[in-house]
Enzyme design. Structure first.
Site, PDB file in Angstrom:
ATOM      1  N   TYR A 173       0.826  -1.195   0.000  1.00 14.20           N
ATOM      2  CA  TYR A 173       0.000   0.000   0.000  1.00 14.20           C
ATOM      3  C   TYR A 173       0.872   1.262   0.000  1.00 14.20           C
ATOM      4  O   TYR A 173       1.801   1.404   0.804  1.00 14.20           O
ATOM      5  CB  TYR A 173      -0.914   0.014   1.229  1.00 14.20           C
ATOM      6  CG  TYR A 173      -1.728   1.289   1.356  1.00 14.20           C
ATOM      7  CD1 TYR A 173      -2.797   1.530   0.498  1.00 14.20           C
ATOM      8  CD2 TYR A 173      -1.395   2.265   2.295  1.00 14.20           C
ATOM      9  CE1 TYR A 173      -3.533   2.699   0.593  1.00 14.20           C
ATOM     10  CE2 TYR A 173      -2.126   3.429   2.402  1.00 14.20           C
ATOM     11  CZ  TYR A 173      -3.192   3.649   1.545  1.00 14.20           C
ATOM     12  OH  TYR A 173      -3.912   4.814   1.631  1.00 14.20           O
ATOM     13  N   GLY A 214      -6.109   5.308  -0.125  1.00 11.56           N
ATOM     14  CA  GLY A 214      -7.491   5.261   0.322  1.00 11.56           C
ATOM     15  C   GLY A 214      -8.299   4.296  -0.527  1.00 11.56           C
ATOM     16  O   GLY A 214      -7.886   3.147  -0.765  1.00 11.56           O
ATOM     17  N   HIS A 247      -3.622  16.462  -0.574  1.00 10.64           N
ATOM     18  CA  HIS A 247      -3.954  16.818   0.812  1.00 10.64           C
ATOM     19  C   HIS A 247      -3.672  18.292   1.136  1.00 10.64           C
ATOM     20  O   HIS A 247      -3.957  18.728   2.267  1.00 10.64           O
ATOM     21  CB  HIS A 247      -3.167  15.934   1.782  1.00 10.64           C
ATOM     22  CG  HIS A 247      -3.673  14.527   1.874  1.00 10.64           C
ATOM     23  ND1 HIS A 247      -4.972  14.222   2.191  1.00 10.64           N
ATOM     24  CD2 HIS A 247      -3.040  13.332   1.669  1.00 10.64           C
ATOM     25  CE1 HIS A 247      -5.136  12.911   2.203  1.00 10.64           C
ATOM     26  NE2 HIS A 247      -3.978  12.348   1.872  1.00 10.64           N
ATOM     27  N   ASN A 257       1.389   9.568   7.357  1.00 16.28           N
ATOM     28  CA  ASN A 257       0.397   8.550   7.698  1.00 16.28           C
ATOM     29  C   ASN A 257       0.449   8.154   9.172  1.00 16.28           C
ATOM     30  O   ASN A 257       0.487   6.972   9.517  1.00 16.28           O
ATOM     31  CB  ASN A 257       0.601   7.310   6.818  1.00 16.28           C
ATOM     32  CG  ASN A 257      -0.660   6.486   6.672  1.00 16.28           C
ATOM     33  OD1 ASN A 257      -1.756   7.001   6.809  1.00 16.28           O
ATOM     34  ND2 ASN A 257      -0.496   5.202   6.381  1.00 16.28           N
ATOM     35  N   ARG A 264     -15.590  23.149  49.949  1.00 19.03           N
ATOM     36  CA  ARG A 264     -15.699  21.870  50.660  1.00 19.03           C
ATOM     37  C   ARG A 264     -15.387  20.665  49.775  1.00 19.03           C
ATOM     38  O   ARG A 264     -14.871  19.646  50.244  1.00 19.03           O
ATOM     39  CB  ARG A 264     -17.108  21.751  51.242  1.00 19.03           C
ATOM     40  CG  ARG A 264     -17.310  20.517  52.079  1.00 19.03           C
ATOM     41  CD  ARG A 264     -18.567  20.510  52.943  1.00 19.03           C
ATOM     42  NE  ARG A 264     -19.671  21.262  52.457  1.00 19.03           N
ATOM     43  CZ  ARG A 264     -20.891  20.764  52.261  1.00 19.03           C
ATOM     44  NH1 ARG A 264     -21.122  19.481  52.458  1.00 19.03           N
ATOM     45  NH2 ARG A 264     -21.882  21.538  51.854  1.00 19.03           N
TER      46      ARG A 264
END
Length: 507
Positions: free
Chosen positions: A58, A65, A87, A199, A282
């Site tokens: 890949y 994708g 991108h 990635n 408190r």
């Protein structure tokens, strides 16, 4: 030096921590030991061997994708462009340079594990960049945190290749100019190099790590300010009883109680407070203790991310395996960041309520409204309280968990996504806003704190205040019922806690 900085070199064989991420805001020397370089080189050789055999990998031989079923570009430079350029479409304001640099440091440590098959010169280039004042210009929006922080890290690679924009010495400039001024060379990437850079969840881990580092300090500040509040108001300390908190069963709650008792050693209750204080006094051990538990969990999660490998695929030359999976899926950090976000908001709620208690004469035991020495003519911390109200409202609006907002995208390749990047960046925003709230409360408190040792007031300043000289400036009113009901022009008398002088205050 700025918080978190150090002149010592950071070794790629060591563990990476949130404090190291803060160091990366400034130039930081990085050591690349021989054994780390050797495992990077060995993995790279394995990638070249496997890819040359015709075995599908890949991002090396394929598209990205949903295009994994299609062949990628055949030449390395072309496949690098194929990885990065689609991108470069991010939205929004730019990340602060220190966040972008922290992301590069996180990415470097992931690559140094020798499981990504990246070229040695890529690691050398990241090491060289971090030694300078160069920072990539990275838009905030674009990552869903599912296949790593693809878009933000693509901008990192884009800038290091001399494209787009970058910061140098805080100035935004074309990346090619910033590289030249920093004395850096443009990086050359092939397809596997480019995918290895983009990635992973390194932006998510960096933002969360920076948020955790700030949250740890703010937690300590919350303890101290709560102790100061207790001392200033003359409250009892029964709520921090060791037996009481041990019975609750939460170690962090007991630890916060112990810290409060340390700050308050020597503090004397006024005897004029109600049997049970408001929860903003408190229940401080329970609230701040629970926040500590959440901060520690976020710290543990982000340290695992910083010291693990986020990439796909991973390469194991010792077994001859190329393993495709989902180590880029930032769900652990997404959950941790959302939980941290909620804890920071509740610490903000506490600080805002403590400020409100301090400025309200009907609940503070007689302190003037808004702590003003001349109500009407001097408005003291009135503006600070209004700003605190606006700030805590902004924090609450941003508290919606990002990790529950999964939306399918990428032709349903990414059909479930964690949105960890948004969760982490929001947590970092919240950490900054909490510091504003703590700052406002701290401004209000010192002028009212009883200057004596070893109370919290003295401990916070590191010394004992001088005698007030009878001017009543540091007084604490002993017991005044509805003090501002006196007729205009009238006066009432209180006793100065420092020297016992009578202090007449005009209405």
């Amino acid at each position: 030096m700025p918080v978190g900085t150090s002149s010592a070199a950071l070794s790629l064989a060591a563990a990476l921590s949130p404090l190291h991420l803060e160091q990366a805001g400034e130039p930081v020397p990085i050591e690349l030991p021989d054994d780390v370089r050797a495992r990077i080189a060995r993995c790279r050789e394995f990638v070249l061997e496997v890819s040359g055999s015709g075995r599908p990998i890949y991002g090396v031989t394929t598209g990205f994708g949903p295009f994994v079923e299609f062949a990628g570009r055949e030449d390395g430079v072309g496949q690098s462009d194929n990885t990065i350029l689609h991108h470069i479409v991010g939205h929004g304001e730019l990340l602060p340079p220190e966040v972008a640099r922290a992301a590069v440091l996180a990415r470097l440590f992931s690559l140094a594990h020798g499981r990504s098959g990246v070229s040695e010169h890529v690691v050398d280039a990241l090491v060289a960049m971090l030694a300078t004042e160069f920072a990539p210009a990275v838009p905030r929006l674009g990552s869903v945190g599912a296949s790593g922080d693809l878009q933000p890290l693509a901008y990192v690679a884009h800038a290091l290749r001399g494209n787009g924009n970058a910061f140098f010495q805080g100035r935004l400039t074309p990346a090619r100019d910033a590289l030249r001024e920093a004395g850096l060379r443009r990086i050359e990437l092939d397809g596997r190099d480019a995918l290895a850079v983009v990635n992973g969840i390194s932006v998510t881990a960096a933002a969360l790590g920076l948020a955790v580092a700030q949250a740890k300090r703010s937690h300590r500040v919350a303890e101290l300010l709560s102790a100061l509040m207790t001392d200033v108001l003359g409250c009892g300390t029964e709520f921090a009883s060791p037996a009481l908190l041990a019975a609750f069963g939460h170690p962090d709650v007991a630890d916060v109680g112990a810290a409060l008792r340390t700050w308050l050693r020597g503090s004397e209750p006024s005897g004029q407070r109600p049997l049970q204080e408001a929860y903003s006094i408190r229940c401080v051990p329970q609230l701040v203790g629970a926040a500590r538990t959440t901060i520690r969990h976020a710290d543990e999660v982000v340290c695992r991310d910083l010291n693990g490998v986020s990439d796909n695929p991973l390469f194991f030359p010792e077994t001859g395996e190329v393993v495709h999976g989902g180590n880029f899926f930032g769900q652990p950090s997404a959950f941790a960041a959302d939980a941290l976000n909620v804890a920071l908001v509740q610490l903000g709620n506490l600080a805002e309520r403590q400020l409100d208690l301090l400025v309200d004469p009907h609940r503070s035991g007689g302190l003037p409204p808004m702590l003003s020495p001349a109500p009407g003519r001097q408005h003291a911390v009135q503006g600070i309280q209004i700003s605190a109200t606006a700030t805590v409202a902004a924090m609450r609006r941003a508290a919606l968990p990002a990790s529950a907002q999964s939306l399918p995208t990428n032709l349903h390749n990414q059909d479930v996504v964690p949105f960890g990047t948004q969760a982490a960046l929001t947590a970092l925003d919240q950490a900054k806003l909490l510091r504003y709230l703590h700052g406002g409360l701290a401004v209000a408190l010192p002028g009212r704190a009883r200057r004596r040792t070893p109370s919290a007031g003295a401990a916070a300043r590191g010394g004992v205040r001088p005698d007030c000289g009878g001017n009543g400036r540091w007084m604490r009113r002993a017991r005044v019922q509805r003090p501002f009901a006196a007729p205009r022009g009238g006066t009432w008398t209180s006793t100065c806690r420092c020297c016992g002088c009578p202090c007449r205050v005009r209405n």
